[in-house]
Design a protein around this motif. Structure first.
Motif, PDB file in Angstrom:
ATOM      1  N   GLN A 171      -7.470   0.392  -6.639  1.00 44.97           N
ATOM      2  CA  GLN A 171      -7.456   0.175  -4.545  1.00 44.97           C
ATOM      3  C   GLN A 171      -7.838  -1.643  -5.290  1.00 44.97           C
ATOM      4  O   GLN A 171      -8.657  -2.471  -5.440  1.00 44.97           O
TER       5      GLN A 171
ATOM      6  N   ASP B 129       1.097  -1.127   0.182  1.00 43.62           N
ATOM      7  CA  ASP B 129      -0.005  -0.004   0.085  1.00 43.62           C
ATOM      8  C   ASP B 129       0.765   0.994   0.038  1.00 43.62           C
ATOM      9  O   ASP B 129       1.888   1.125   0.573  1.00 43.62           O
TER      10      ASP B 129
ATOM     11  N   ALA C 190      -0.499   2.999  -6.777  1.00 43.41           N
ATOM     12  CA  ALA C 190      -0.660   4.748  -8.128  1.00 43.41           C
ATOM     13  C   ALA C 190       0.154   3.999  -8.986  1.00 43.41           C
ATOM     14  O   ALA C 190       1.123   3.109  -9.280  1.00 43.41           O
TER      15      ALA C 190
ATOM     16  N   ARG D 180      -3.549   0.416  -1.809  1.00 45.87           N
ATOM     17  CA  ARG D 180      -3.570   0.958  -3.591  1.00 45.87           C
ATOM     18  C   ARG D 180      -2.531   1.089  -2.939  1.00 45.87           C
ATOM     19  O   ARG D 180      -1.395   2.020  -3.271  1.00 45.87           O
TER      20      ARG D 180
ATOM     21  N   CYS E  71      -4.800   4.980 -10.010  1.00 49.63           N
ATOM     22  CA  CYS E  71      -5.003   4.569  -8.480  1.00 49.63           C
ATOM     23  C   CYS E  71      -5.372   2.756  -8.627  1.00 49.63           C
ATOM     24  O   CYS E  71      -6.413   3.659  -8.718  1.00 49.63           O
TER      25      CYS E  71
ATOM     26  N   CYS F 151      -3.346   9.612  -5.683  1.00 52.25           N
ATOM     27  CA  CYS F 151      -4.424   8.610  -4.812  1.00 52.25           C
ATOM     28  C   CYS F 151      -5.112   9.500  -3.923  1.00 52.25           C
ATOM     29  O   CYS F 151      -5.680   8.961  -2.834  1.00 52.25           O
TER      30      CYS F 151
ATOM     31  N   THR G   3      -8.966   8.474  -3.828  1.00 51.05           N
ATOM     32  CA  THR G   3      -9.297   7.212  -3.073  1.00 51.05           C
ATOM     33  C   THR G   3      -8.483   7.107  -2.528  1.00 51.05           C
ATOM     34  O   THR G   3      -7.897   6.364  -1.867  1.00 51.05           O
TER      35      THR G   3
END
Length: 222
Positions: free
Chosen positions: A124, A55, A98, A96, A122, A85, A88
């Motif tokens: 997820q 992440d 990028a 997440r 982004c 991001c 998001t």
């Protein structure tokens, strides 16, 4: 021809062949894969199907023609996780990633195709998702070949996958020209180059001269 003259000419012949081989050097048209390390891009050591980003990671892809990872073109554009991001929000049970997607420039595009504008996304995804999973979530359709090589992102390019591009072909494509079949240069498709033929001829001539010189010395001693 004396031995002192033969040796330099042999060296010149080998240099001629080596130069001819370098002249035929070719690049490959493909999607390169990158990791963002602080303020710089680093060529990824794993393929997207094996890489498992964390992440907050930033990864990039760039479509271009290059000979190897050492001269590969890096992704352009924003590479900051916070900006990519920003819209998001974090969610429990997800991560997440990028992504910077650079479709390259017109000179590197396959004949008849126009590269889309570079963009960021982004992704997820689940905590155990690979980069390939993240890419599929934001840049479908993807295309792979039978060896799992990434061939297309968001449908670009429409065809081809890591094909070899000779310097001559690349130059013609950048100039918007093509070579007619009857004028095709066989040196680009496996045939011997002019330099190679010339170098081989020089070596053959020098070998004959050396043999003649040896016979001459033998006759002189009789």
């Amino acid at each position: 021809m004396t031995p002192r003259r033969i040796v330099p000419l042999l060296l010149a012949a080998f240099l001629l062949i080596g130069t001819a081989g370098q002249a035929q050097a070719a690049g490959y048209r493909y999607w390169s894969f990158w990791d963002r390390d602080g303020g710089k891009w680093v060529y990824a050591t794993q393929g997207p199907s094996m890489s498992r980003p964390s992440d907050g990671d930033v990864q990039g892809f760039r479509f271009a023609v290059s000979e190897n990872s050492g001269d590969a073109a890096q992704p352009r554009g924003t590479a900051d996780f916070a900006s990519i991001c920003a819209k998001t929000p974090a969610e429990d049970g997800t991560k997440r990633v990028a992504l910077v997607l650079d479709f390259g420039t017109a000179p590197d595009a396959p004949s008849g195709e126009t590269p889309p504008a570079p963009r960021t996304a982004c992704a997820q995804v689940s905590p155990d998702a690979t980069t390939a999973d993240a890419l599929a979530a934001v840049a479908d359709p993807l295309r792979y070949n039978t060896n799992a090589l990434l061939c297309a992102i968001a449908g670009y390019p429409k065809s081809g996958c890591g094909e070899q591009v000779s310097q001559k072909q690349e130059k013609q494509e950048k100039q918007g020209t093509t070579t007619a079949p009857e004028q095709k240069d066989t040196s680009d498709d496996g045939g011997p180059s002019v330099g190679l033929i010339a170098g081989t001829a020089v070596i053959a001539a020098l070998a004959a001269a050396g043999a003649w010189q040896a016979r001459r010395r033998r006759n002189a001693t009789r």
